[in-house]
Scaffold this active site. Structure first.
Site, mmCIF file in Angstrom:
data_model
loop_
_atom_site.group_PDB
_atom_site.id
_atom_site.type_symbol
_atom_site.label_atom_id
_atom_site.label_comp_id
_atom_site.label_asym_id
_atom_site.label_seq_id
_atom_site.Cartn_x
_atom_site.Cartn_y
_atom_site.Cartn_z
ATOM 1 C CB CYS A 244 -0.759 -0.008 0.992
ATOM 2 S SG CYS A 244 -1.960 -1.496 1.443
ATOM 3 C CB ALA A 245 3.187 2.241 -2.636
ATOM 4 N N GLY A 249 6.439 7.029 0.757
ATOM 5 C CA GLY A 249 7.452 7.641 1.586
ATOM 6 C C GLY A 249 8.060 5.860 1.965
ATOM 7 C CE LYS A 250 4.573 3.586 6.695
ATOM 8 N NZ LYS A 250 4.019 4.753 6.964
ATOM 9 C CG ASP A 268 -1.576 2.982 -3.017
ATOM 10 O OD1 ASP A 268 -1.297 2.940 -1.859
ATOM 11 O OD2 ASP A 268 -2.812 3.370 -3.865
ATOM 12 C CG ASP A 298 -3.864 -10.341 -14.598
ATOM 13 O OD1 ASP A 298 -4.724 -11.478 -15.094
ATOM 14 O OD2 ASP A 298 -3.134 -10.154 -14.658
ATOM 15 C CB CYS A 367 -1.468 6.165 10.814
ATOM 16 S SG CYS A 367 -2.639 6.535 9.791
#
Length: 457
Positions: A244-245, A249-250, A268, A298, A367
């Site tokens: 879940c980019a 940031g990560k 994402d 897919d 979070c």
């Protein structure tokens, strides 16, 4: 801008936020200022400060104004926030002079409603605890489940103004070098206590205008987010998936810990978010990342089942841990949102689990402050997937500070840790008890977009 013009701008921005109740306030504010490029940086910060003070004190302001007739307008909310923050009624009246760029004068109704607030304080013990501590009534039991007797102190800390945290990009230089570069531009940064790469600044600072930021030496990232990356313990020989980019940031931090070696896939479901990562990756000098847009239709995950050493799941969540910097999120959150998120998180965990190789790890993070999104979500997953276990504490990443290495999962809070509220858990895939045909399949397509090598110029 004059103080009266700044207040007028704040009232206009608050009106825009109220007119888009399901849109994050910071997104509305960004659009508001883009359309008004004539407003300078100092004035933007002053206008934002007024609005965010109102958003942080929303329930308490409404409580103070509850006895007046009619709607509680942004004019009343901004004025009440100033008065309860120590301003005098005489000065507030002057801000509503009706002159150029100023709001029209207070009406008799507004004046009467505000006059009684002078000399009072925003918080009072007469307010119900959920009002005084600015959280929804319906979340009381869930927050007490998390914090118990610590609830008042923890939620009080959530009312404060957040610090501005930076992550030093070790691909470009050291933490000491970053401190020196920022000081050359009059920004006094101090090392964070928990993250080995973190720097902390007080309040809002124009970091993006600094040469250190433009050169990719520093990135804006809360210390808690940095610790989630530290928990992943991604190394240069690894194949890593940031499931879940978002805007990366990560992903940037993972590339740093891997020293630009190995391979990272940033996924994402939002194309604009992934597109936003490109500029950041190039600025940081990262070239071991490819992006995948997940689209319905897919079986991308099935073709890559069991191929990743690390899978980071920074799951969509309630965001209750970010209320200091996103106070409007308290107002938007509903019980239905929580129900939908818990289901979505479980689905994402199941999909991501199929991508972890035996002996590999999945790092689940939110979070959120809520047990249903954190520990309970992990407990339910481990009942479904007996081929995963919590990582033994002696195998936790040495990048983490000692106090976070004593168990496979940890929580962070503003009160105790000075970070946003975070939860992270590291799971290891051991014996594959789940048959291939029983593994949950994703109905998503990957649109692969390599990121150009080398830093931006």
């Amino acid at each position: 801008m004059t103080p009266a013009a700044r207040l007028s701008g704040a009232i206009d921005l608050l009106c825009a936020i109220q007119n888009a109740p399901r849109r994050p306030a910071d997104a509305t504010a960004n659009a508001f200022f883009r359309e008004r490029r004539y407003i300078g940086g100092g004035d933007r910060r002053a206008i934002s400060a007024i609005v965010w003070d109102v958003l942080r004190g929303w329930r308490r302001l409404q409580w103070h104004l509850k006895d007046i007739s009619g709607d509680i307008s942004p004019r009343l909310l901004c004025s009440a926030s100033l008065l309860l923050g120590g301003e005098t009624m005489e000065n507030v009246r002057k801000l509503f002079s009706g002159e150029r760029y100023a709001q029209k004068p207070l009406t008799s109704r507004e004046d009467m409603a505000l006059k009684g607030l002078e000399g009072k304080e925003l918080s009072t013990q007469k307010q119900p605890i959920a009002v005084r501590l600015e959280y929804p009534d319906w979340l009381d039991s869930a927050l007490r489940e998390t914090f118990g007797n610590r609830l008042p102190d923890e939620m009080e800390a959530m009312l404060g103004t957040p610090t501005l945290d930076l992550r030093v990009n070790l691909l470009k230089g050291s933490r000491e070098a970053a401190i020196r570069e920022l000081r050359r531009e009059s920004l006094q940064a101090e090392p964070t206590k928990l993250s080995p790469w973190g720097l902390r600044l007080d309040g809002r600072q124009p970091v993006t205008a600094t040469q250190a930021f433009k050169d990719g030496l520093v990135e804006i990232q809360d210390e808690g987010s940095q610790l989630v990356v530290a928990a992943a313990d991604a190394r240069g020989e690894h194949r890593v998936l940031d499931y879940c980019a978002g805007a990366g940031g990560k992903t940037l931090a993972l590339a740093m810990t891997m020293e630009n070696r190995g391979h990272i896939v940033a996924c994402d479901v939002h194309e604009k978010r992934l597109d936003g990562a490109v500029k950041r990756l190039r600025r940081a000098g990262v070239h071991n990342v490819e992006r995948h847009l997940l689209v319905s239709g897919d079986k991308w995950a099935k073709r890559r089942a069991g191929s990743f050493d690390r899978v980071l799941v920074d799951a969509p969540c309630s965001g209750t841990g970010t209320w200091r910097r996103n106070p409007d999120a308290r107002l938007r959150l509903t019980p239905e949102d929580i129900q939908e998120l818990v289901i979505k998180q479980a689905q994402i965990l199941d999909r991501a689990a199929s991508l972890v190789k035996p002996g590999g790890r999945i790092i689940y993070a939110t979070c959120s402050l809520l047990a249903c999104e954190n520990g309970q979500q992990i407990d339910a997953f481990l009942k479904r997937r007996t081929d995963f276990v919590r990582l033994p504490k002696e195998q936790m990443s040495e990048l983490l500070p000692a106090e976070l290495r004593n168990k496979a999962q940890f929580s962070l809070t503003p009160l105790r840790d000075g970070t946003d509220g975070f939860f992270a858990c590291v799971l290891e895939r051991v014996v594959a008890d789940v048959k291939p045909e029983e593994t949950t399949e994703t109905t998503e397509t990957a649109v692969t977009t390599p990121v150009a090598e080398g830093p931006s110029t």
